[in-house]
Motif scaffolding. Structure first.
Motif, short mmCIF file in Angstrom:
data_model
loop_
_atom_site.label_atom_id
_atom_site.label_comp_id
_atom_site.label_asym_id
_atom_site.label_seq_id
_atom_site.Cartn_x
_atom_site.Cartn_y
_atom_site.Cartn_z
N MET A 1 30.36 26.83 19.50
CA MET A 1 29.73 28.04 19.98
C MET A 1 30.00 29.16 18.99
SD MET A 1 27.92 29.01 22.59
CE MET A 1 28.11 29.11 24.32
N ASN A 2 29.00 29.97 18.75
CA ASN A 2 29.20 31.06 17.82
C ASN A 2 29.96 32.20 18.48
OD1 ASN A 2 27.21 31.96 19.51
ND2 ASN A 2 25.72 32.43 17.93
N SER A 3 30.56 33.05 17.65
CA SER A 3 31.39 34.11 18.18
C SER A 3 30.60 35.41 18.38
CB SER A 3 32.58 34.36 17.25
OG SER A 3 32.10 34.71 15.97
N THR A 4 29.32 35.40 18.07
CA THR A 4 28.50 36.58 18.26
C THR A 4 27.63 36.41 19.49
OG1 THR A 4 26.75 35.68 16.86
CG2 THR A 4 28.43 37.02 15.77
N THR A 5 26.94 37.47 19.84
CA THR A 5 26.04 37.43 20.99
C THR A 5 24.90 36.46 20.70
OG1 THR A 5 26.57 39.73 21.44
CG2 THR A 5 24.58 38.84 22.46
N PRO A 6 24.57 35.59 21.66
CA PRO A 6 23.45 34.66 21.44
C PRO A 6 22.17 35.43 21.11
CG PRO A 6 24.68 34.04 23.39
CD PRO A 6 25.22 35.36 22.94
N ARG A 7 21.38 34.88 20.22
CA ARG A 7 20.14 35.50 19.77
C ARG A 7 18.93 34.75 20.33
NH1 ARG A 7 23.98 35.26 15.65
NH2 ARG A 7 23.38 33.10 15.71
N HIS A 8 17.80 35.41 20.24
CA HIS A 8 16.55 34.82 20.69
C HIS A 8 15.63 34.65 19.48
CE1 HIS A 8 13.58 33.78 23.71
NE2 HIS A 8 12.71 34.40 22.96
N HIS A 9 15.05 33.47 19.33
CA HIS A 9 14.17 33.16 18.21
C HIS A 9 12.81 32.73 18.76
CE1 HIS A 9 17.76 32.93 15.58
NE2 HIS A 9 18.32 32.45 16.66
N GLU A 10 11.76 33.00 18.01
CA GLU A 10 10.43 32.53 18.37
C GLU A 10 9.90 31.67 17.24
OE1 GLU A 10 7.67 34.81 20.38
OE2 GLU A 10 9.16 36.01 21.43
N LEU A 11 9.48 30.46 17.59
CA LEU A 11 8.97 29.51 16.60
C LEU A 11 7.69 28.87 17.11
CD1 LEU A 11 12.35 27.68 15.80
CD2 LEU A 11 11.26 29.48 14.44
N ASN A 12 6.79 28.57 16.20
CA ASN A 12 5.56 27.87 16.56
C ASN A 12 5.77 26.37 16.53
OD1 ASN A 12 3.82 30.14 16.85
ND2 ASN A 12 3.70 30.33 14.64
N LEU A 13 5.02 25.67 17.37
CA LEU A 13 5.04 24.20 17.40
C LEU A 13 3.61 23.69 17.52
CD1 LEU A 13 7.80 22.86 19.85
CD2 LEU A 13 7.57 22.38 17.42
N TYR A 14 3.34 22.56 16.90
CA TYR A 14 2.07 21.88 17.15
C TYR A 14 2.07 21.38 18.58
CZ TYR A 14 1.22 21.83 12.11
OH TYR A 14 1.01 22.20 10.81
N ARG A 15 0.88 21.33 19.18
CA ARG A 15 0.75 20.95 20.59
C ARG A 15 1.45 19.63 20.91
NH1 ARG A 15 -1.70 22.56 24.88
NH2 ARG A 15 -3.01 24.06 23.80
N GLN A 16 1.30 18.61 20.07
CA GLN A 16 1.88 17.29 20.37
C GLN A 16 3.40 17.37 20.52
OE1 GLN A 16 0.35 15.33 16.84
NE2 GLN A 16 2.40 15.15 16.02
N TYR A 17 4.05 18.21 19.70
CA TYR A 17 5.50 18.35 19.78
C TYR A 17 5.90 19.30 20.90
CZ TYR A 17 4.94 16.17 15.25
OH TYR A 17 4.56 15.32 14.23
N PHE A 18 5.10 20.32 21.11
CA PHE A 18 5.35 21.27 22.20
C PHE A 18 5.39 20.54 23.55
CE2 PHE A 18 3.88 24.02 25.60
CZ PHE A 18 4.61 25.18 25.41
N GLU A 19 4.44 19.66 23.75
CA GLU A 19 4.38 18.93 25.03
C GLU A 19 5.62 18.06 25.23
OE1 GLU A 19 0.49 17.13 24.95
OE2 GLU A 19 -0.47 19.04 25.44
#
Length: 117
Positions: free
Chosen positions: A1-19
């Motif tokens: 676990m990191n020692s900093t505050t958890p962060r939020h990331h936004e990433l794109n995915l192709y539909r087949q992997y998203f599902e």
């Protein structure tokens, strides 16, 4: 676990992997080690989006492991965790179609994910 505050990331995915992620079947996401992902750590959240849509899925980062290349990543993580619907060689070909050799040379990240809640 990191020692900093958890962060939020936004990433794109192709539909087949998203599902597969949304269904909880895909537990390892593969990415190139871009500088913007260098601080990705256990405890962070990722919102995956199908590019050009409003469809999203949020997951928790459980672990991030760096590999020198995609072949090592698939061997280390097990191809069924990356995509249970494709054989190892097919996955390697698909990943390399997305990320050319100069991107793979940056290193590969195996991001173990779990559903929130």
């Amino acid at each position: 676990m990191n020692s900093t505050t958890p962060r939020h990331h936004e990433l794109n995915l192709y539909r087949q992997y998203f599902e597969l992620v949304a269904a909880g079947i895909k537990t390892i996401e593969v990415r190139v080690k871009y500088p913007r992902l260098a601080d990705l750590a256990a405890g962070d959240t990722i919102r995956f989006r199908i590019k050009g849509t409003d469809e999203t899925c949020e997951v928790r980062v459980e672990r991030v492991t760096e590999y020198p290349d995609f072949e090592s990543l698939l061997d280390g993580e097990g191809p069924t965790n990356v995509n249970p619907n494709a054989a190892r060689d097919e996955q390697l070909s698909n990943i390399r179609a997305i990320y050319p050799p100069e991107k793979e040379a940056l290193g590969a990240l195996a991001i173990q994910i779990g559903h929130l809640g």
